[in-house]
Design an enzyme around this catalytic site. Structure first.
Site, PDB file in Angstrom:
ATOM      1  N   CYS A  31       0.802  -1.231   0.000  1.00 19.22           N
ATOM      2  CA  CYS A  31       0.000   0.000   0.000  1.00 19.22           C
ATOM      3  C   CYS A  31       0.834   1.280   0.000  1.00 19.22           C
ATOM      4  O   CYS A  31       0.848   2.001  -0.989  1.00 19.22           O
ATOM      5  CB  CYS A  31      -0.924  -0.002   1.216  1.00 19.22           C
ATOM      6  SG  CYS A  31      -2.090  -1.370   1.185  1.00 19.22           S
TER       7      CYS A  31
HETATM    8  N1  NAD Z   1      -2.679  -6.361   1.806  1.00 22.07           N
HETATM    9  C1  NAD Z   1      -3.163  -5.321   2.449  1.00 22.07           C
HETATM   10  O1  NAD Z   1      -2.927  -5.138   3.620  1.00 22.07           O
HETATM   11  C2  NAD Z   1      -4.067  -4.311   1.748  1.00 22.07           C
HETATM   12  C3  NAD Z   1      -4.689  -3.334   2.531  1.00 22.07           C
HETATM   13  C4  NAD Z   1      -5.549  -2.423   1.920  1.00 22.07           C
HETATM   14  C5  NAD Z   1      -5.756  -2.488   0.545  1.00 22.07           C
HETATM   15  N2  NAD Z   1      -5.130  -3.442  -0.213  1.00 22.07           N
HETATM   16  C6  NAD Z   1      -5.418  -3.481  -1.644  1.00 22.07           C
HETATM   17  O2  NAD Z   1      -6.224  -4.619  -1.928  1.00 22.07           O
HETATM   18  C7  NAD Z   1      -5.917  -5.147  -3.222  1.00 22.07           C
HETATM   19  C8  NAD Z   1      -5.540  -6.620  -3.115  1.00 22.07           C
HETATM   20  O3  NAD Z   1      -4.364  -6.732  -2.323  1.00 22.07           O
HETATM   21  P1  NAD Z   1      -3.904  -8.095  -1.670  1.00 22.07           P
HETATM   22  O4  NAD Z   1      -2.886  -7.727  -0.655  1.00 22.07           O
HETATM   23  O5  NAD Z   1      -5.066  -8.927  -1.240  1.00 22.07           O
HETATM   24  O6  NAD Z   1      -3.213  -8.807  -2.934  1.00 22.07           O
HETATM   25  P2  NAD Z   1      -2.756 -10.337  -3.047  1.00 22.07           P
HETATM   26  O7  NAD Z   1      -1.691 -10.384  -4.068  1.00 22.07           O
HETATM   27  O8  NAD Z   1      -2.491 -10.905  -1.691  1.00 22.07           O
HETATM   28  O9  NAD Z   1      -4.040 -11.093  -3.585  1.00 22.07           O
HETATM   29  C9  NAD Z   1      -4.587 -10.872  -4.834  1.00 22.07           C
HETATM   30  C10 NAD Z   1      -5.158 -12.182  -5.341  1.00 22.07           C
HETATM   31  O10 NAD Z   1      -5.818 -11.910  -6.584  1.00 22.07           O
HETATM   32  C11 NAD Z   1      -5.588 -13.016  -7.430  1.00 22.07           C
HETATM   33  N3  NAD Z   1      -5.831 -12.595  -8.806  1.00 22.07           N
HETATM   34  C12 NAD Z   1      -5.059 -11.844  -9.622  1.00 22.07           C
HETATM   35  N4  NAD Z   1      -5.662 -11.664 -10.803  1.00 22.07           N
HETATM   36  C13 NAD Z   1      -6.862 -12.296 -10.741  1.00 22.07           C
HETATM   37  C14 NAD Z   1      -7.936 -12.469 -11.640  1.00 22.07           C
HETATM   38  N5  NAD Z   1      -7.915 -11.933 -12.869  1.00 22.07           N
HETATM   39  N6  NAD Z   1      -8.983 -13.200 -11.235  1.00 22.07           N
HETATM   40  C15 NAD Z   1      -9.023 -13.767  -9.998  1.00 22.07           C
HETATM   41  N7  NAD Z   1      -8.031 -13.622  -9.092  1.00 22.07           N
HETATM   42  C16 NAD Z   1      -6.969 -12.907  -9.472  1.00 22.07           C
HETATM   43  C17 NAD Z   1      -4.151 -13.416  -7.134  1.00 22.07           C
HETATM   44  O11 NAD Z   1      -3.890 -14.745  -7.540  1.00 22.07           O
HETATM   45  C18 NAD Z   1      -4.122 -13.256  -5.609  1.00 22.07           C
HETATM   46  O12 NAD Z   1      -4.494 -14.447  -4.949  1.00 22.07           O
HETATM   47  C19 NAD Z   1      -4.809  -4.245  -3.775  1.00 22.07           C
HETATM   48  O13 NAD Z   1      -5.382  -3.241  -4.552  1.00 22.07           O
HETATM   49  C20 NAD Z   1      -4.208  -3.638  -2.524  1.00 22.07           C
HETATM   50  O14 NAD Z   1      -3.620  -2.374  -2.786  1.00 22.07           O
HETATM   51  C21 NAD Z   1      -4.295  -4.361   0.364  1.00 22.07           C
END
Ligand code: NAD
Length: 459
Positions: free
Chosen positions: A297
């Protein structure tokens, strides 16, 4: 009985009775915990992911995120949760929540390819009256300028996003004919991994629908798992809210990172200063310096806004300055390490250095953008022989920006290292023992606070 209800009221009723089917796309750090929250509240959740190994593990009742126990997945499975890679099942869902990555590309520009791919996969399976919510962090305008056009152009039924107020899934065309539609909202994820002080349920959920019914439906849905929902007027306002929060953190961390460097020159302990300042009961919030920003983030999201701002002939100078200071921190750690070795008539080139902690912050199993990785690369570049220890990572291989190919070294024989560098302050480390057994400890996290020893160098 539902026959007499409007489509939106029937949707709300299905939410209240937990009959609404929830599909969550992206079973990562955001999507999987969200899945468990909905499952705990009695919803039958389907998790969608393109990563087949994740789908298989989840369906076998297993977990790949350290802080989520396999028992929690198994419990959700019993409550009807299953994972799939088959987007055709989207048609069975009432609400579809998108939690896919939003990284930067190698030129530091927003990489919306995951959102675009997801939208393209959802579109042919959309049906009338569904609610699509984007949770991925992104720049203001993404929901309406990127997501909706793909959903509209790719669906077989000619469905349009509902744009005007009204508790109906039918809107009227220019010719006055009712047009079937789907609801769309943006609602940012605000999780703070590893933070045990605030229950997930107590983090208010900001929601910006394209029109009021979308906001109301999304509020009804999230209201089942969060104690408070905060409606805002548009998806763009909700997108901007998330960025404001992260930019606020990024800028304030840069401020203390800069002041830390000044304090060190002036012989003042910045941590003592912060502890004193935070006793002020108003107008001050404590942020702490460190070896650089990490995670999905704070190092990334602000640049989504600076990129978008250019479209408006606007330079986001605070973001750029904060980025400059924060990106410089791993280099600063290296300079301080070289200085400390120099003070012992040693040079970085040829020194043996043990890096403690790979994760981007304490007690989590997330490596993304971790400053440890940059620091290891810089140490190697300077000719140091580098080992690492991190209880969460037995090995580290190739990432987007690095190729380390290393295995975790046990925490014994610390005296063999010319320097032990604390980059991530995991609570499982015994810092007194580390200081007692090491020749030199470089502490980039104030992990050795309260330990008086001549071999500690703060940085
Ligand atoms: N991790 C955090 O603490 C956090 C906090 C707030 C916001 N966010 C935001 O949330 C979003 C997701 O982050 P995250 O940490 O969960 O990411 P992550 O990489 O842990 O998980 C994303 C998942 O999406 C899957 N994926 C990718 N493309 C796909 C598709 N076309 N169809 C289905 N699945 C697909 C991936 O395989 C993965 O399992 C981002 O925008 C991030 O900025 C994350």
């Amino acid at each position: 009985m539902h026959l007499s209800l409007s489509p939106a009221a029937a949707f709300e009723s299905r939410i209240a009775s937990r009959q609404a089917r929830v599909g969550i796309i992206g079973m990562g750090y955001v999507g999987l915990p969200l899945t468990l929250l909905f499952s705990e509240q009695g919803f039958r959740v389907t998790g969608f992911d393109v990563d087949t190994s994740k789908v298989e593990q989840l369906n076998a009742g297993g977990s790949y995120i350290v802080r989520i126990a396999a028992e929690e997945i198994a419990k959700a499975r019993t409550a009807g949760f299953r994972a799939t890679g088959a987007y055709a099942e989207i048609a069975e869902m009432d609400a579809i929540i998108i939690c896919v990555p939003t990284p930067l590309d190698e030129y530091h520009q927003p990489d919306l390819s995951y959102i675009e791919q997801t939208a393209r996969a959802i579109a042919p399976n959309l049906r009338e009256g569904q609610l699509v919510i984007l949770e991925s962090t992104t720049y203001p305008g993404t929901t309406e300028e990127v997501l909706i056009p793909i959903l509209e152009s790719g669906n077989r039924l000619g469905l349009k996003a509902i744009r005007s107020a009204g508790a109906s899934s039918q809107q009227h065309s220019d010719a006055g004919q009712p047009e079937p539609g789907f609801y769309v909202a943006f609602s940012p994820e605000r999780e703070d991994p590893g933070n045990e002080t605030v229950a997930r349920r107590d983090i208010p959920k900001v929601i910006g629908g394209v029109e009021p019914t979308a906001t109301a439906l999304a509020s009804a849905l999230y209201g089942t798992i969060f104690n408070r929902t905060v409606p805002v007027s548009t998806p763009a306002a909700a997108e901007m809210t998330k960025l404001l929060e992260n930019i606020y953190r990024c800028v304030n961390i840069a401020l203390v990172n800069e002041l830390k460097q000044l304090c060190e020159r002036m012989g003042i302990d910045i941590f003592e200063v912060i502890d004193a300042a935070k006793t002020k009961p108003f107008g001050y919030q404590a942020f702490y310096p460190g070896p650089g920003l990490g995670g999905h983030c704070i190092p990334i999201d602000p640049f989504y806004l600076s990129w978008k701002a250019k479209q408006f002939d606007f330079r986001t100078r605070f973001i750029e300055l904060a980025g400059e200071v924060n990106t410089g921190m791993p280099y600063y750690v290296i300079d301080r390490t070289a200085e400390a070795l120099n003070g012992r008539k040693k040079c970085l080139n040829g020194s043996q250095v043990l890096v403690l902690g790979l994760a981007y912050k304490r007690d989590i199993d997330d490596l993304r953008e971790s400053p440890s990785l940059t620091i290891i690369e810089l140490l190697r570049k300077a000719g140091a022989e580098v080992a690492y220890n991190d209880p969460f990572f037995p090995t580290v291989g190739r990432g987007r920006h690095y190729d380390l190919n290393m295995s975790c070294t046990p925490l014994d024989n610390l005296a063999q290292y010319d320097a032990v560098l604390i980059v991530t302050d995991h609570t499982s480390y015994d810092y007194r023992r580390i200081v007692a057994e090491s020749q030199l400890v470089i502490d980039a996290r104030n992990a050795t606070k309260g330990i008086a020893a001549a071999n500690i160098v703060h940085c």
